[in-house]
Design an enzyme around this catalytic site. Structure first.
Site, PDB file in Angstrom:
ATOM      1  N   SER A 173      31.698  36.682  38.782  1.00 35.84           N
ATOM      2  CA  SER A 173      31.521  37.041  37.489  1.00 35.84           C
ATOM      3  C   SER A 173      30.584  37.262  36.787  1.00 35.84           C
ATOM      4  O   SER A 173      29.669  38.708  36.334  1.00 35.84           O
ATOM      5  CB  SER A 173      32.365  38.815  37.738  1.00 35.84           C
ATOM      6  OG  SER A 173      33.221  37.755  37.223  1.00 35.84           O
ATOM      7  N   ASP A 198      37.212  37.995  26.563  1.00 38.23           N
ATOM      8  CA  ASP A 198      38.562  37.658  27.479  1.00 38.23           C
ATOM      9  C   ASP A 198      39.166  35.938  27.681  1.00 38.23           C
ATOM     10  O   ASP A 198      39.895  36.440  28.487  1.00 38.23           O
ATOM     11  CB  ASP A 198      39.225  38.270  28.948  1.00 38.23           C
ATOM     12  CG  ASP A 198      38.018  38.140  29.869  1.00 38.23           C
ATOM     13  OD1 ASP A 198      37.397  36.983  29.877  1.00 38.23           O
ATOM     14  OD2 ASP A 198      38.015  39.379  30.716  1.00 38.23           O
ATOM     15  N   HIS A 211      34.901  36.174  30.981  1.00 35.25           N
ATOM     16  CA  HIS A 211      34.048  36.478  30.833  1.00 35.25           C
ATOM     17  C   HIS A 211      32.980  36.170  30.039  1.00 35.25           C
ATOM     18  O   HIS A 211      33.318  36.592  29.064  1.00 35.25           O
ATOM     19  CB  HIS A 211      33.938  37.822  31.408  1.00 35.25           C
ATOM     20  CG  HIS A 211      34.657  38.419  32.530  1.00 35.25           C
ATOM     21  ND1 HIS A 211      35.685  38.266  32.690  1.00 35.25           N
ATOM     22  CD2 HIS A 211      33.857  38.024  34.108  1.00 35.25           C
ATOM     23  CE1 HIS A 211      35.859  38.366  34.534  1.00 35.25           C
ATOM     24  NE2 HIS A 211      35.470  38.508  35.614  1.00 35.25           N
TER      25      HIS A 211
END
Length: 204
Positions: A13, A183, A186
């Site tokens: 991601s 977080d 990310h």
């Protein structure tokens, strides 16, 4: 090194970062920053940056899509960023089948060998970044083995190593309190900038 025209950037991601919502399919993370930098500094080179990041991926997931997302594209350069989820899943989903260091290394080596056997691409390996903006976190302690594996594979296969983990650790030991992630994993814009800056300075 000289960067080839067609650059495939593959990972999880952190690499994906909005590519599916982006009309150009590049996203708005570190891949976008690298793409834009190359476009404005060397517009005559015709760089094509292809983002193949998929959220949640571990090295086992890369293996399942390697032929389609890397080999068949016949890239000139392959940049790989993987390892965070291989560790993070041990912490947030301990009940699922895990990817421990030995398996991580074996699969990663297979992927590198396939690139060299089936394409003419140069390989760039990015160290996994961080799990929490705390050097002593359990995630970062477990991550050490995976970072060491990426470094070893880069040496063994004469790939370019982008020291993304090390620059994040260096930043975390500085006096700055400005965050790099949303977080702990990310990237926020500053984190993406640090990744892109490190990639460009290392590769170019």
């Amino acid at each position: 090194m000289s960067i080839g025209q067609r650059i495939v950037m593959i990972g999880d991601s952190i690499t994906e970062e909005g590519r599916f919502e982006d009309q150009e399919k590049i996203g708005d993370g570190y891949v976008r920053l690298i793409h834009d930098y190359l476009q404005v500094t060397e517009p005559d080179r015709g760089y094509q940056v292809i983002n193949k990041g998929v959220g949640g991926d571990r090295v086992t997931d890369l293996k399942s899509r390697w032929q389609q997302d890397v080999i068949e594209l016949q890239p000139d350069t392959v940049s790989i960023s993987i390892g965070i989820n291989d560790v993070w899943r041990q912490l947030d989903q301990p009940h699922i089948e895990q990817v421990f260091p030995d398996q991580f290394e074996a699969i990663y080596q297979q992927l590198i060998e396939q690139v060299y056997e089936r394409t003419n691409a140069h390989i760039i390996l990015m160290e996994p970044t961080v799990i929490e903006e705390n050097i002593q976190s359990e995630g970062n302690q477990r991550l050490k083995d995976y970072v060491d594996i990426v470094r070893k594979l880069a040496r063994t296969h004469q790939a370019t190593l982008v020291p993304t983990h090390q620059v994040f650790l260096t930043y975390l030991t500085s006096q700055s309190t400005y965050p790099l992630t949303t977080d702990g994993v990310h990237m926020n814009p500053a984190g993406n900038m640090l990744m892109a800056k490190t990639w460009l300075e290392t590769v170019r």
